[in-house]
Each structure stands twice: as C-alpha cells, then as structure tokens.
Design a protein around this motif. Structure first.
Motif, PDB file in Angstrom:
ATOM      1  N   GLY A  75       0.832  -1.205   0.000  1.00 31.66           N
ATOM      2  CA  GLY A  75       0.000   0.000   0.000  1.00 31.66           C
ATOM      3  C   GLY A  75       0.866   1.255   0.000  1.00 31.66           C
ATOM      4  N   VAL A  76       0.498   2.230  -0.838  1.00 29.55           N
ATOM      5  CA  VAL A  76       1.321   3.430  -1.015  1.00 29.55           C
ATOM      6  C   VAL A  76       1.545   4.145   0.321  1.00 29.55           C
ATOM      7  CG1 VAL A  76       1.378   5.714  -2.105  1.00 29.55           C
ATOM      8  CG2 VAL A  76       0.563   3.730  -3.382  1.00 29.55           C
ATOM      9  N   VAL A  77       0.508   4.257   1.106  1.00 33.49           N
ATOM     10  CA  VAL A  77       0.642   4.953   2.381  1.00 33.49           C
ATOM     11  C   VAL A  77       0.974   3.965   3.499  1.00 33.49           C
ATOM     12  CG1 VAL A  77      -0.520   6.438   4.056  1.00 33.49           C
ATOM     13  CG2 VAL A  77      -0.883   6.785   1.603  1.00 33.49           C
ATOM     14  N   SER A  78       0.367   2.795   3.457  1.00 33.40           N
ATOM     15  CA  SER A  78       0.625   1.800   4.513  1.00 33.40           C
ATOM     16  C   SER A  78       2.116   1.533   4.655  1.00 33.40           C
ATOM     17  CB  SER A  78      -0.068   0.473   4.198  1.00 33.40           C
ATOM     18  OG  SER A  78      -1.441   0.656   4.064  1.00 33.40           O
ATOM     19  N   ARG A  79       2.803   1.506   3.507  1.00 35.76           N
ATOM     20  CA  ARG A  79       4.218   1.119   3.568  1.00 35.76           C
ATOM     21  C   ARG A  79       5.105   2.190   4.186  1.00 35.76           C
ATOM     22  NH1 ARG A  79       4.586   1.172  -2.735  1.00 35.76           N
ATOM     23  NH2 ARG A  79       5.363   3.246  -3.158  1.00 35.76           N
ATOM     24  N   ARG A  80       4.553   3.371   4.424  1.00 32.60           N
ATOM     25  CA  ARG A  80       5.361   4.418   5.083  1.00 32.60           C
ATOM     26  C   ARG A  80       5.495   4.170   6.579  1.00 32.60           C
ATOM     27  NH1 ARG A  80       2.197   9.361   2.213  1.00 32.60           N
ATOM     28  NH2 ARG A  80       2.739   8.808   0.073  1.00 32.60           N
ATOM     29  N   TYR A  81       4.668   3.276   7.103  1.00 32.04           N
ATOM     30  CA  TYR A  81       4.681   3.021   8.549  1.00 32.04           C
ATOM     31  C   TYR A  81       5.519   1.774   8.835  1.00 32.04           C
ATOM     32  CZ  TYR A  81       1.026   6.494   8.736  1.00 32.04           C
ATOM     33  OH  TYR A  81       0.331   7.667   8.644  1.00 32.04           O
ATOM     34  N   PRO A  82       6.632   1.940   9.514  1.00 29.77           N
ATOM     35  CA  PRO A  82       7.520   0.774   9.708  1.00 29.77           C
ATOM     36  C   PRO A  82       6.924  -0.257  10.668  1.00 29.77           C
ATOM     37  CG  PRO A  82       8.282   2.636  11.010  1.00 29.77           C
ATOM     38  CD  PRO A  82       7.128   3.151  10.192  1.00 29.77           C
ATOM     39  N   HIS A  83       7.414  -1.480  10.555  1.00 23.90           N
ATOM     40  CA  HIS A  83       7.080  -2.504  11.549  1.00 23.90           C
ATOM     41  C   HIS A  83       7.803  -2.168  12.848  1.00 23.90           C
ATOM     42  CE1 HIS A  83       5.965  -6.047   8.649  1.00 23.90           C
ATOM     43  NE2 HIS A  83       5.328  -4.940   8.360  1.00 23.90           N
ATOM     44  N   ASN A  84       7.167  -2.488  13.939  1.00 23.67           N
ATOM     45  CA  ASN A  84       7.791  -2.272  15.246  1.00 23.67           C
ATOM     46  C   ASN A  84       8.427  -3.571  15.723  1.00 23.67           C
ATOM     47  OD1 ASN A  84       8.062  -2.383  18.171  1.00 23.67           O
ATOM     48  ND2 ASN A  84       7.119  -0.367  18.150  1.00 23.67           N
ATOM     49  N   MET A  85       9.733  -3.510  15.971  1.00 23.97           N
ATOM     50  CA  MET A  85      10.453  -4.677  16.461  1.00 23.97           C
ATOM     51  C   MET A  85      11.311  -4.247  17.655  1.00 23.97           C
ATOM     52  SD  MET A  85      11.940  -7.393  13.793  1.00 23.97           S
ATOM     53  CE  MET A  85      10.385  -7.531  12.930  1.00 23.97           C
ATOM     54  N   GLN A  86      10.700  -3.525  18.570  1.00 26.63           N
ATOM     55  CA  GLN A  86      11.467  -2.878  19.643  1.00 26.63           C
ATOM     56  C   GLN A  86      11.277  -3.528  21.017  1.00 26.63           C
ATOM     57  OE1 GLN A  86      10.030   1.196  19.033  1.00 26.63           O
ATOM     58  NE2 GLN A  86      12.014   1.698  18.117  1.00 26.63           N
ATOM     59  N   MET A  87      10.595  -4.658  21.061  1.00 30.60           N
ATOM     60  CA  MET A  87      10.336  -5.261  22.375  1.00 30.60           C
ATOM     61  C   MET A  87      11.645  -5.596  23.101  1.00 30.60           C
ATOM     62  SD  MET A  87       8.306  -8.739  23.328  1.00 30.60           S
ATOM     63  CE  MET A  87       6.771  -8.297  22.553  1.00 30.60           C
ATOM     64  N   ALA A  88      11.746  -5.136  24.327  1.00 33.87           N
ATOM     65  CA  ALA A  88      12.904  -5.394  25.216  1.00 33.87           C
ATOM     66  C   ALA A  88      14.211  -4.791  24.703  1.00 33.87           C
ATOM     67  CB  ALA A  88      13.085  -6.896  25.482  1.00 33.87           C
ATOM     68  N   MET A  89      14.119  -3.866  23.759  1.00 34.29           N
ATOM     69  CA  MET A  89      15.351  -3.244  23.233  1.00 34.29           C
ATOM     70  C   MET A  89      16.010  -2.396  24.322  1.00 34.29           C
ATOM     71  SD  MET A  89      15.753  -1.338  19.615  1.00 34.29           S
ATOM     72  CE  MET A  89      15.368   0.335  20.023  1.00 34.29           C
ATOM     73  N   GLY A  90      17.272  -2.633  24.555  1.00 35.90           N
ATOM     74  CA  GLY A  90      17.997  -1.897  25.595  1.00 35.90           C
ATOM     75  C   GLY A  90      17.673  -2.336  27.011  1.00 35.90           C
ATOM     76  N   GLN A  91      16.926  -3.421  27.148  1.00 37.25           N
ATOM     77  CA  GLN A  91      16.453  -3.832  28.483  1.00 37.25           C
ATOM     78  C   GLN A  91      17.221  -5.023  29.055  1.00 37.25           C
ATOM     79  OE1 GLN A  91      13.737  -2.188  29.980  1.00 37.25           O
ATOM     80  NE2 GLN A  91      14.031  -0.820  28.248  1.00 37.25           N
ATOM     81  N   ASP A  92      18.040  -5.662  28.262  1.00 40.17           N
ATOM     82  CA  ASP A  92      18.655  -6.913  28.716  1.00 40.17           C
ATOM     83  C   ASP A  92      20.175  -6.866  28.581  1.00 40.17           C
ATOM     84  OD1 ASP A  92      16.474  -8.574  29.597  1.00 40.17           O
ATOM     85  OD2 ASP A  92      15.814  -8.651  27.499  1.00 40.17           O
ATOM     86  N   GLU A  93      20.792  -7.854  29.210  1.00 40.76           N
ATOM     87  CA  GLU A  93      22.249  -7.907  29.273  1.00 40.76           C
ATOM     88  C   GLU A  93      22.718  -9.231  28.672  1.00 40.76           C
ATOM     89  OE1 GLU A  93      25.175  -5.376  30.429  1.00 40.76           O
ATOM     90  OE2 GLU A  93      23.193  -5.127  31.333  1.00 40.76           O
ATOM     91  N   VAL A  94      23.766  -9.191  27.872  1.00 39.67           N
ATOM     92  CA  VAL A  94      24.364 -10.448  27.394  1.00 39.67           C
ATOM     93  C   VAL A  94      25.325 -10.935  28.467  1.00 39.67           C
ATOM     94  CG1 VAL A  94      25.788 -11.547  25.633  1.00 39.67           C
ATOM     95  CG2 VAL A  94      24.183  -9.747  24.977  1.00 39.67           C
ATOM     96  N   LEU A  95      25.104 -12.175  28.939  1.00 42.78           N
ATOM     97  CA  LEU A  95      25.998 -12.765  29.936  1.00 42.78           C
ATOM     98  C   LEU A  95      27.054 -13.589  29.205  1.00 42.78           C
ATOM     99  CD1 LEU A  95      23.173 -14.236  32.220  1.00 42.78           C
ATOM    100  CD2 LEU A  95      24.321 -12.014  32.485  1.00 42.78           C
ATOM    101  N   VAL A  96      28.281 -13.540  29.717  1.00 41.83           N
ATOM    102  CA  VAL A  96      29.343 -14.376  29.140  1.00 41.83           C
ATOM    103  C   VAL A  96      29.769 -15.355  30.220  1.00 41.83           C
ATOM    104  CG1 VAL A  96      31.572 -14.401  27.962  1.00 41.83           C
ATOM    105  CG2 VAL A  96      30.116 -12.371  27.797  1.00 41.83           C
ATOM    106  N   ASP A  97      29.595 -16.659  29.946  1.00 40.45           N
ATOM    107  CA  ASP A  97      29.959 -17.630  30.981  1.00 40.45           C
ATOM    108  C   ASP A  97      31.462 -17.941  30.917  1.00 40.45           C
ATOM    109  OD1 ASP A  97      30.374 -19.701  29.082  1.00 40.45           O
ATOM    110  OD2 ASP A  97      29.598 -21.170  30.505  1.00 40.45           O
ATOM    111  N   ALA A  98      31.913 -18.784  31.855  1.00 45.59           N
ATOM    112  CA  ALA A  98      33.351 -19.022  31.975  1.00 45.59           C
ATOM    113  C   ALA A  98      33.944 -19.619  30.708  1.00 45.59           C
ATOM    114  CB  ALA A  98      33.615 -19.951  33.164  1.00 45.59           C
ATOM    115  N   THR A  99      33.127 -20.333  29.929  1.00 42.89           N
ATOM    116  CA  THR A  99      33.648 -20.947  28.705  1.00 42.89           C
ATOM    117  C   THR A  99      33.589 -19.988  27.518  1.00 42.89           C
ATOM    118  OG1 THR A  99      31.498 -21.792  27.982  1.00 42.89           O
ATOM    119  CG2 THR A  99      32.776 -23.200  29.474  1.00 42.89           C
ATOM    120  N   GLY A 100      33.041 -18.795  27.744  1.00 44.08           N
ATOM    121  CA  GLY A 100      32.969 -17.812  26.664  1.00 44.08           C
ATOM    122  C   GLY A 100      31.634 -17.801  25.931  1.00 44.08           C
ATOM    123  N   GLN A 101      30.729 -18.721  26.286  1.00 44.95           N
ATOM    124  CA  GLN A 101      29.428 -18.719  25.604  1.00 44.95           C
ATOM    125  C   GLN A 101      28.588 -17.539  26.068  1.00 44.95           C
ATOM    126  OE1 GLN A 101      28.006 -22.911  26.175  1.00 44.95           O
ATOM    127  NE2 GLN A 101      27.978 -22.879  23.928  1.00 44.95           N
TER     128      GLN A 101
END
Ligand code: FES
Ligand SMILES: [Fe+2]
Length: 462
Positions: A393-419
C-alpha cells in the motif's frame, strides 16, 4: 572435470539499491516488497551463504539424488559412485533446460529431455547426441559438464553447499550458535531422515517467515485455537524464562530455556535413570523431565553444545533460512520465490534409538504441528501473508514494523567458557539481530568485506 564458470555471485553492482537502516528496531516495509532488494538478497545472501541441502540418510547409496535450492538456483544433490556427495546446478549446459525433474530418486545418469545431453553423477558430460554428425566433433565435451557448487560439506551428516568459492569453512560459518542448532537434533545420538519432505507455498516474504520462528509473543493469540482443542500447552509454549543466543553472521537461537537449577537436576540423573526416562512415550517423558530437552545423552550433548547451549531449548535459525524445530525433529527451509512468495519445506529427522511407539507418537505430533496439515502453520501463514501484502500500500508502507520489544532492556551474559546468552522473558532480540546481520550481508560486496564489517556477537546491554 566439468568446466567451472564461477563468477563471484555476489559482486554485481548494487549502488542503486537502498538498504534501510534496521538497527533501531523499526523495519522499513520495503524490505518485504522491493524487487531490487530481493535480487540483491539472492546474490549477496543466498548465493554466498552455506545453504542446507539434505541429511546424509536421504541419499545413502550411489546414484541417490535429492533436489534442493540455493535461493532460486536449483541444485541436484547427488551421491557419486565414489560415495562423495556433490551439488550440481540443475540446468543443462546446452540450452538451460531443467535436467532432473523428479524431486528425489536414484539414477546412473542424468539425461536432458530436450536434446539428450547426458551427464554422469559427478556432473561430467558423458554423451552428446550427434556429436560426430552435427557438431562434426568440434565441441570440447570436457568443458560442458554441469556447474558444481563451489563447496559442499557436512556437519555431522547434515549437508550444506555454497556457490561462493570465498566462503569460509562450514564449521567456521556455523560458529558456536549454528553448531548448537544442529547438535540440538542429536541429543539422542544418530538420526535418520524420514521419507518425504512436506512442501507448500505461502504468499509472504521469506524474512517474515524467518523472524516468526523467534516470535514467542504470537503463540497465545495466533495459536489460541490449537490450545483450545488441547493440542498446545500454552504455559509451556510461552514461559517467562527465555534464552537468546546471538551468533555471528546472523545465526540465533531464541525461546524457552532450562534454568540452571533444572539443568543441575538433569546433570544429577544417573545413566540408568536417563535411559528409563528416555524410553517413555513423549507425553510421559515431558511430565518427569524438567523441560523439553531430552536427557539421555546429556553428558555428550553438554560437551558438544557447551554449558549454556545445552540449556537453550528455543528455536535455532541457521542463517539465512534453516529453522530447527519441534524438539529437534523437524527442520524447515524458507525458500524465496520472489519478494511476496515463500516455499516452506519440512524435513523430519528422528533418533535411530526411538522405539516404535516413540516414533509413532512423534510422527503424530509432527504432522499435527507444522507442514500443510499442521495446526500451527495454518495460523501463521495467514498472518504472514497479510503482513507482507500490507507493505504494498502506497501509504501503509510508510509506517515501519515495530520490532522494539525489550530493546535496551537486557544484558548479554558471558559464561566461563565464553558462551554468550541473554536470559530474559519474551523479547525480540533475535529478530533485531537477524535483520541487523541481513543488512550487513547486503552491504558487503564479497566475503572478505563481509567478514571485515559484520557485527561481532554482542556483549553488554542489548
Ligand atoms: S537443453 Fe539439454 S540437451 Fe539441449
Ligand atoms: Fe506460530
């Protein structure tokens, strides 16, 4: 050897293709509809990546073949007289006719239905009708063999191929996260692929079908009917304990996890206890084991998957389009067929150690889950089509999809083996990661540039 016309498949100029910024969790809808972007995806993602072909048990004997795709390039995956598995483009070198028309089978040669050029299992051109009379022997037969994939390799019996000679080794390509995905099918030891690949077409962009596999948010709503008829246990499908693993080049795992406490209980089981549990029908097993993760080979599995990977029981995607699903017994390819069409393929693998009852129960569960007759995919496909089509749709396509759930809210953990892992609730980290990597693949002109510019697997806040 057949003549190998191997241009760099990713090198075509893409200066006029706009690749939207997807890093803020807002997804421009053109990525699902733009034909130029789609063309670039075929060149810079599919022709460059390692693509899943088949499991070794699908073609166990010399002459066995299986037809698959690398993007829109059709390939014959075939076991030669020498036992080696090759991937050959399924296009006759004379006028391009599709050489092999069956989806799988056994043969000694491939004979073209147009003028009869005949090829061997290794792709060599064995015969040209009228070579002496019509060509006057003025054709160099050696040069007109089938075009082979640049590389074919396997990880523990799962075969992949790439059209790009510069691609890294399959082992390196998969990395820790991709290998965990394949290992999740091997928790019971060796597997065998069942006959038949279920195939159907959905009018959606292939990426929508891919990002959905990480989407544990839709389950309660989209699959409400499946739970109302008692097929799904929604609490188990959408637990608050979720783990995400983000691997380089776009591989990811997202979904439920085994908590550390639960894993400690699994680790404490004796071998006899594991075997006793393992012999139970699936439904019974799930009552006594703390999670969906099968415990029989826990020690081996843990060694192969690592202490973190073994607890990630969500859905792995091997970039770009191989989803490992359904307790490690199904694999799905999302094959692009144009910006608005995707062919969905479902492979089934089962442990060789399954009892007949376990096998029966698992088949029933699988048939009712995914594939054309699956309760779940019917719900999903309808949503994916509508999400794709609204992008026209000409106008519909101007509105982006929202994929922001939990963005900036979580931490990547690194375990002792590096995973590295994120332990969290339902989220959209893996979807954002997939699109971020997707854009990096499209921007890089070749493998060296991609390897130099790709994002490292994130650490810290995500
Ligand atoms: S196209 Fe195959 S023999 Fe002519
Ligand atoms: Fe779904």
């Amino acid at each position: 050897m057949p003549d190998h016309v191997q241009l760099n498949p990713a090198a075509e100029d893409a200066a006029d293709v706009l690749i939207p910024d997807v890093t803020g969790g807002l997804i421009d809808r053109s990525i699902y509809t733009d034909p130029n972007l789609y063309r670039l995806e075929l060149q810079r993602i599919f022709a460059r990546a390692w693509n899943f072909m088949c499991h070794e048990t699908q073609i166990p004997n010399a002459g066995d073949y299986f037809i698959n795709f690398i993007g829109e390039d059709q390939v014959i995956v075939v076991r030669g007289e020498d036992g080696r598995i090759r991937a050959l483009l399924n296009t006759c070198r004379h006028r391009g006719n599709a050489l092999c028309r069956a989806e799988l089978g056994n043969t000694r040669t491939f004979v073209c239905s147009y003028h009869g050029w005949t090829y061997g299992l290794d792709g060599r051109l064995l015969g040209i009708p009228g070579k002496a009379d019509f060509y006057r022997n003025q054709i160099d037969q050696e040069k007109w063999g089938l075009a082979p994939a640049a590389k074919v390799d396997h990880y523990k019996g799962f075969y992949f191929a790439t059209l790009d000679p510069e691609a890294p080794s399959l082992f390196d390509y998969l990395g820790d996260v991709g290998r965990i995905g394949i290992e999740s099918m091997l928790n019971h030891g060796e597997v065998v692929a069942l006959d038949g690949v279920q195939k159907n077409v959905i009018d959606c962009n292939w990426k929508i079908a891919v990002d959905n596999l990480f989407d544990w948010y839709h389950v309660k709503v989209s699959h409400n009917s499946a739970s109302r008829v008692g097929f799904l246990n929604q609490a188990a499908m959408m637990p608050m304990t979720q783990m995400v693993m983000l691997g380089e080049l776009g591989h990811a795992i997202g979904g439920p996890m085994v908590t550390r406490e639960e894993q400690a209980r699994i680790d404490a089981l004796s071998d006899d206890e594991r075997i006793a549990i393992d012999r139970l029908p699936d439904a019974e097993r799930l009552k006594v084991t703390p999670t969906l993760r099968r415990p029989l080979r826990s020690t081996d599995t843990k060694a192969a998957m690592g202490p973190v990977g073994v607890r990630a029981t969500g859905h792995p995607n091997i970039f770009p389009n191989l989803w490992i699903s359904t307790r490690g017994m199904q694999m799905s390819l999302r094959l692009p067929r144009g910006p608005g069409r995707t062919e969905i393929w479902w492979f089934t693998v089962m442990p060789k150690s399954f009892t007949p009852e376990q096998r029966r129960a698992a088949k029933k569960f699988i048939t009712h889950s995914f594939g054309p007759a699956g309760l779940l995919e019917q719900d999903d496909g309808e949503n994916w089509s509508q999400s794709t089509m609204a992008g026209q749709g000409v106008v519909s396509r101007r509105y982006p999809h929202n994929m922001q759930m939990a963005m900036g809210q979580d931490e990547v953990l690194v375990d002792a083996t590096g995973q590295k892992s994120i332990e969290t609730r339902v989220n959209e980290h893996a979807q954002r990661w997939t699109y971020r990597c997707w854009a990096e693949w499209l921007r890089a002109r070749d493998w060296p540039e991609l390897l130099a510019t790709r994002s490292p697997s994130p650490i810290g806040r995500v």
